[in-house]
Scaffold this motif. Structure first.
Motif, PDB file in Angstrom:
ATOM      1  N   TYR A   1      -4.471  45.274   5.031  1.00 58.91           N
ATOM      2  CA  TYR A   1      -3.422  45.760   5.929  1.00 58.91           C
ATOM      3  C   TYR A   1      -3.058  44.647   6.900  1.00 58.91           C
ATOM      4  O   TYR A   1      -3.896  43.797   7.230  1.00 58.91           O
ATOM      5  N   PRO A   2      -1.804  44.642   7.368  1.00 56.29           N
ATOM      6  CA  PRO A   2      -1.415  43.593   8.314  1.00 56.29           C
ATOM      7  C   PRO A   2      -2.115  43.784   9.653  1.00 56.29           C
ATOM      8  O   PRO A   2      -2.576  44.882   9.975  1.00 56.29           O
ATOM      9  N   VAL A   3      -2.204  42.721  10.408  1.00 57.83           N
ATOM     10  CA  VAL A   3      -2.807  42.807  11.736  1.00 57.83           C
ATOM     11  C   VAL A   3      -2.038  43.809  12.596  1.00 57.83           C
ATOM     12  O   VAL A   3      -2.625  44.586  13.346  1.00 57.83           O
ATOM     13  N   LYS A   4      -0.735  43.840  12.414  1.00 50.35           N
ATOM     14  CA  LYS A   4       0.112  44.806  13.123  1.00 50.35           C
ATOM     15  C   LYS A   4       1.040  45.468  12.112  1.00 50.35           C
ATOM     16  O   LYS A   4       1.807  44.790  11.434  1.00 50.35           O
ATOM     17  N   GLU A   5       0.975  46.789  11.997  1.00 46.89           N
ATOM     18  CA  GLU A   5       1.796  47.506  11.024  1.00 46.89           C
ATOM     19  C   GLU A   5       3.282  47.303  11.331  1.00 46.89           C
ATOM     20  O   GLU A   5       3.704  47.300  12.471  1.00 46.89           O
ATOM     21  N   GLY A   6       4.055  47.102  10.246  1.00 46.17           N
ATOM     22  CA  GLY A   6       5.498  46.912  10.400  1.00 46.17           C
ATOM     23  C   GLY A   6       5.853  45.571  10.991  1.00 46.17           C
ATOM     24  O   GLY A   6       6.916  45.427  11.603  1.00 46.17           O
ATOM     25  N   GLU A   7       5.022  44.551  10.831  1.00 53.98           N
ATOM     26  CA  GLU A   7       5.246  43.265  11.484  1.00 53.98           C
ATOM     27  C   GLU A   7       6.335  42.430  10.804  1.00 53.98           C
ATOM     28  O   GLU A   7       6.819  41.456  11.380  1.00 53.98           O
ATOM     29  N   HIS A   8       6.710  42.791   9.558  1.00 52.68           N
ATOM     30  CA  HIS A   8       7.680  41.980   8.831  1.00 52.68           C
ATOM     31  C   HIS A   8       9.093  42.520   9.043  1.00 52.68           C
ATOM     32  O   HIS A   8       9.439  43.606   8.588  1.00 52.68           O
ATOM     33  N   GLY A   9       9.917  41.748   9.687  1.00 50.31           N
ATOM     34  CA  GLY A   9      11.288  42.174   9.934  1.00 50.31           C
ATOM     35  C   GLY A   9      12.305  41.383   9.145  1.00 50.31           C
ATOM     36  O   GLY A   9      13.508  41.536   9.360  1.00 50.31           O
ATOM     37  N   GLY A  10      11.851  40.541   8.218  1.00 48.40           N
ATOM     38  CA  GLY A  10      12.748  39.684   7.454  1.00 48.40           C
ATOM     39  C   GLY A  10      13.208  40.309   6.152  1.00 48.40           C
ATOM     40  O   GLY A  10      13.305  41.524   6.013  1.00 48.40           O
ATOM     41  N   ASP A  11      13.480  39.434   5.165  1.00 45.14           N
ATOM     42  CA  ASP A  11      14.001  39.880   3.880  1.00 45.14           C
ATOM     43  C   ASP A  11      12.950  40.666   3.102  1.00 45.14           C
ATOM     44  O   ASP A  11      11.737  40.433   3.234  1.00 45.14           O
ATOM     45  N   VAL A  12      13.431  41.566   2.256  1.00 44.68           N
ATOM     46  CA  VAL A  12      12.566  42.457   1.481  1.00 44.68           C
ATOM     47  C   VAL A  12      12.856  42.271  -0.003  1.00 44.68           C
ATOM     48  O   VAL A  12      14.022  42.211  -0.419  1.00 44.68           O
ATOM     49  N   ASP A  13      11.813  42.180  -0.796  1.00 43.20           N
ATOM     50  CA  ASP A  13      11.928  42.175  -2.250  1.00 43.20           C
ATOM     51  C   ASP A  13      11.725  43.584  -2.776  1.00 43.20           C
ATOM     52  O   ASP A  13      11.049  44.406  -2.138  1.00 43.20           O
ATOM     53  N   VAL A  14      12.280  43.847  -3.961  1.00 43.99           N
ATOM     54  CA  VAL A  14      12.084  45.150  -4.589  1.00 43.99           C
ATOM     55  C   VAL A  14      11.795  44.937  -6.072  1.00 43.99           C
ATOM     56  O   VAL A  14      12.363  44.049  -6.708  1.00 43.99           O
ATOM     57  N   ARG A  15      10.842  45.694  -6.577  1.00 46.84           N
ATOM     58  CA  ARG A  15      10.589  45.759  -8.020  1.00 46.84           C
ATOM     59  C   ARG A  15      10.741  47.203  -8.447  1.00 46.84           C
ATOM     60  O   ARG A  15      10.254  48.122  -7.776  1.00 46.84           O
TER      61      ARG A  15
ATOM     62  N   ASP B   1       6.053  49.174   1.599  1.00 43.26           N
ATOM     63  CA  ASP B   1       4.855  48.471   2.049  1.00 43.26           C
ATOM     64  C   ASP B   1       4.709  48.609   3.560  1.00 43.26           C
ATOM     65  O   ASP B   1       5.704  48.621   4.304  1.00 43.26           O
ATOM     66  N   CYS B   2       3.476  48.736   4.017  1.00 47.31           N
ATOM     67  CA  CYS B   2       3.205  48.992   5.439  1.00 47.31           C
ATOM     68  C   CYS B   2       3.573  47.825   6.348  1.00 47.31           C
ATOM     69  O   CYS B   2       3.553  47.962   7.573  1.00 47.31           O
ATOM     70  N   ARG B   3       3.922  46.683   5.797  1.00 45.89           N
ATOM     71  CA  ARG B   3       4.299  45.538   6.611  1.00 45.89           C
ATOM     72  C   ARG B   3       5.779  45.585   7.009  1.00 45.89           C
ATOM     73  O   ARG B   3       6.222  44.795   7.838  1.00 45.89           O
ATOM     74  N   LEU B   4       6.532  46.490   6.374  1.00 43.55           N
ATOM     75  CA  LEU B   4       7.973  46.582   6.631  1.00 43.55           C
ATOM     76  C   LEU B   4       8.267  47.508   7.808  1.00 43.55           C
ATOM     77  O   LEU B   4       7.449  48.358   8.167  1.00 43.55           O
ATOM     78  N   ASN B   5       9.462  47.357   8.374  1.00 43.36           N
ATOM     79  CA  ASN B   5       9.920  48.272   9.419  1.00 43.36           C
ATOM     80  C   ASN B   5      11.399  48.578   9.216  1.00 43.36           C
ATOM     81  O   ASN B   5      12.039  48.050   8.292  1.00 43.36           O
TER      82      ASN B   5
END
Length: 568
Positions: A247-261, A330-334
């Motif tokens: 898990y990320p150190v802080k949930e939802g920490e990634h605010g950049g581009d997102v990939d999808v499969r 993913d839990c890193r997204l917001n």
């Protein structure tokens, strides 16, 4: 013992003499090149080698360690199965389509493969002999050559097309007893790798194409390894990155581009949209766990466009809006992350589901451990050298591996399998123990434990040889003419022989011993303090770049050599 004259030595180390290996050449050389230059193996083509006398001795010594533990602690029966395996067996298990199989036909047109592993053969064999629960449990193993049509053989002995492997297989009455056997075999593997005297780690791992739902890998940590292990600083769990949840150190920490499969369930009537941070690696094991195994992993290499095409075939155009869709975030997204466009133009909210807070990607260094959710993960590259699996009934079900229970009912055998890459171990041990002076084998895998070097072969050397008669099978004598003593010693060290006994005129009847081997403990020192005076045994001062040296009276040479070897 082996005595080398110039001609026979050239056969062993033919390139070594020609290259006159310097420290710089040794340091920069790939380990596989070093093994060739030193006459351990000779590569004939990519992924294929001939084993030369030095290499074969090392290979056989590692094999002996493995067989000893399998026969004693493992209580296993040794067998030797045919290398040719018929197509019919592999069709029944669904593995004939594997692209890494070497396939061939006989003069009658019957098809076979060169076995890369023997689950099919051993299950068929044991099934023909076992009829009752009284015949179980049973554990069989072999050490034999295996074949895999590697598209890109690399790393020399680490990833070849022909290799020596120890593969073992267990058969039990119940799942509980099969897991007990699995655990016992892991303890057996711990003993094997302890006997080899190279630091190792074991890690929970992905079972891959072999099958089963529980497996463990054995690794040597090294920066050149292809695998990545993750260890938690809190609970100290170790797992391959393929199975490590984080898990990320802080949930939802990634605010950049997102990939999808895009993926499909097994019925191919539900579209899965898997969203994760751009640049990270999607972990299909995590996806499989989230979906409770209801995912068609056969499509994991299929492009997004093709997935959508397959999905659309399930729904005529006028029914597309009724399609079932699950979005997994993913839990890193917001909510501020840059998501790609959604693939469907119309859909019913009642058929639409969304899962959040899930971890979909490979763990990375310093993320939070998914097991204890407290410690941080430390990443390390490694070389895999062994793998154990609890298989369940995957193979016994497909190959009719049944027995009669106590209640006279038919039941499938519970299985496990256990592999060690024996030839891979030669390359791995060479890789992780070498230094700027060459190879540095542990005693358990060194081609010879002791070398005997002198400026010339004379009566003193013959006497030293006789005094070392208790080490005769592990004694290597360099009797070459026209080669300096210093060169003989440096070549012994480069070959990785743990002890070099040096006979000269200056100190006779005392001889010198240079220690090349790496110690795993310090037991020898107590013996030194106890016996130094009696044995006329002194430890000589050495400069920073020199080897540890000892001088001892010739009459106690054999005992001192045995003491020094104890810790190596």
């Amino acid at each position: 013992m082996i005595k080398f004259n110039t001609r026979s030595f050239v056969r062993y180390v033919h390139v070594y003499q020609a290259k006159k290996l310097s420290k710089g050449v040794i340091e920069s050389a790939a380990t596989h090149d070093l093994l060739q230059w030193l006459g351990f193996v000779k590569q004939t083509q990519s992924g294929l080698v001939h084993w030369l006398p030095m290499g074969l001795r090392t290979l056989n010594k590692i094999t002996h360690v493995i067989k000893y533990r399998m026969n004693t602690y493992g209580r296993a029966h040794e067998v030797s199965l045919s290398t040719l395996s018929p197509r019919a067996l592999w069709l029944r298990t669904g593995r004939w389509g594997n692209s890494e199989l070497f396939k061939l036909k006989d003069s009658k047109g019957a098809e076979y493969c060169l076995a890369p592993t023997c689950e099919e053969e051993i299950t068929s064999l044991i099934g023909a002999y076992v009829s009752s629960y009284k015949d179980l449990p049973l554990l069989a193993y072999q050490v034999t050559r295996k074949y895999r049509d590697e598209r890109r053989p690399r790393g020399g002995l680490l990833r070849g097309r022909e290799f020596l492997m120890k593969d073992g297989y267990s058969f039990d009455v119940t799942k509980e007893s099969a897991i007990e056997t699995f655990n016992r075999m892991n303890k057996c593997y711990d003993l094997i790798f302890q006997d080899l005297r190279v630091p190792f780690v074991s890690a929970w791992a992905d079972s891959g194409d072999i099958g089963g739902d529980m497996s463990k890998e054995y690794h040597y940590l090294h920066e050149t390894g292809e695998d990545v292990l993750m260890k938690c600083t809190s609970c100290e769990s170790v797992s391959n990155v393929e199975t490590c949840n984080s898990y990320p150190v802080k949930e939802g920490e990634h605010g950049g581009d997102v990939d999808v499969r895009y993926a499909l369930n097994k019925e191919r009537d539900t579209l899965l949209c898997l969203y994760y941070p751009k640049g990270r690696t999607l972990n299909w094991n995590h996806v499989k766990g989230i979906m409770d195994d209801d995912i068609d992993l056969a499509l994991r290499e299929t492009s997004n466009d093709k997935i959508l095409e397959i999905f659309s075939e399930k729904y005529p155009e006028d029914e597309a809006m009724f399609a079932s869709v699950i979005r997994v975030m993913d839990c890193r997204l917001n909510s501020h992350s840059n998501f790609p466009d959604f693939p469907l133009k119309q859909y019913l909210k009642s058929n639409f589901a969304q899962l959040t807070g899930e971890s979909l990607v490979d763990a990375v260094h310093q993320e939070i451990c998914g097991e204890c959710k407290e410690g941080s993960l430390e990443a390390a590259k490694s070389i895999e050298v062994g793998h154990t699996f609890y298989l369940g009934t995957k193979y016994s079900e497909r190959l009719d591996g049944k027995f009669m229970t106590k209640d006279n009912n038919e039941q499938l055998m519970e299985m496990g399998c256990y592999g060690i890459g024996v030839s891979r171990l030669v390359g791995a041990i060479a890789q992780v123990t070498r230094d700027e002076k060459g190879l540095r084998w542990p005693k358990s895998s060194a081609p010879y434990e002791i070398s005997l070097c002198a400026a010339q072969f004379d009566s003193k050397v013959e006497e030293a040889r006789d005094l070392l008669s208790s080490h005769a099978d592990e004694l290597w004598i360099d009797a070459r003419d026209k080669v300096s003593l210093g060169r003989k010693i440096s070549q012994s060290h480069c070959l990785g022989i743990p002890l070099c006994v040096i006979v000269g005129n200056k100190h006779w009847p005392h001889v010198e011993i240079e220690v090349r081997g790496r110690r795993v403990s310090d037991q020898w020192h107590a013996k030194y303090n106890q016996l130094a005076q009696e044995y006329q045994w002194t430890m000589l001062p050495a400069s920073n770049d020199a080897f540890e040296k000892h001088r001892v009276h010739k009459n106690h040479l054999s005992d001192v050599a045995a003491i020094l070897l104890t810790d190596m």
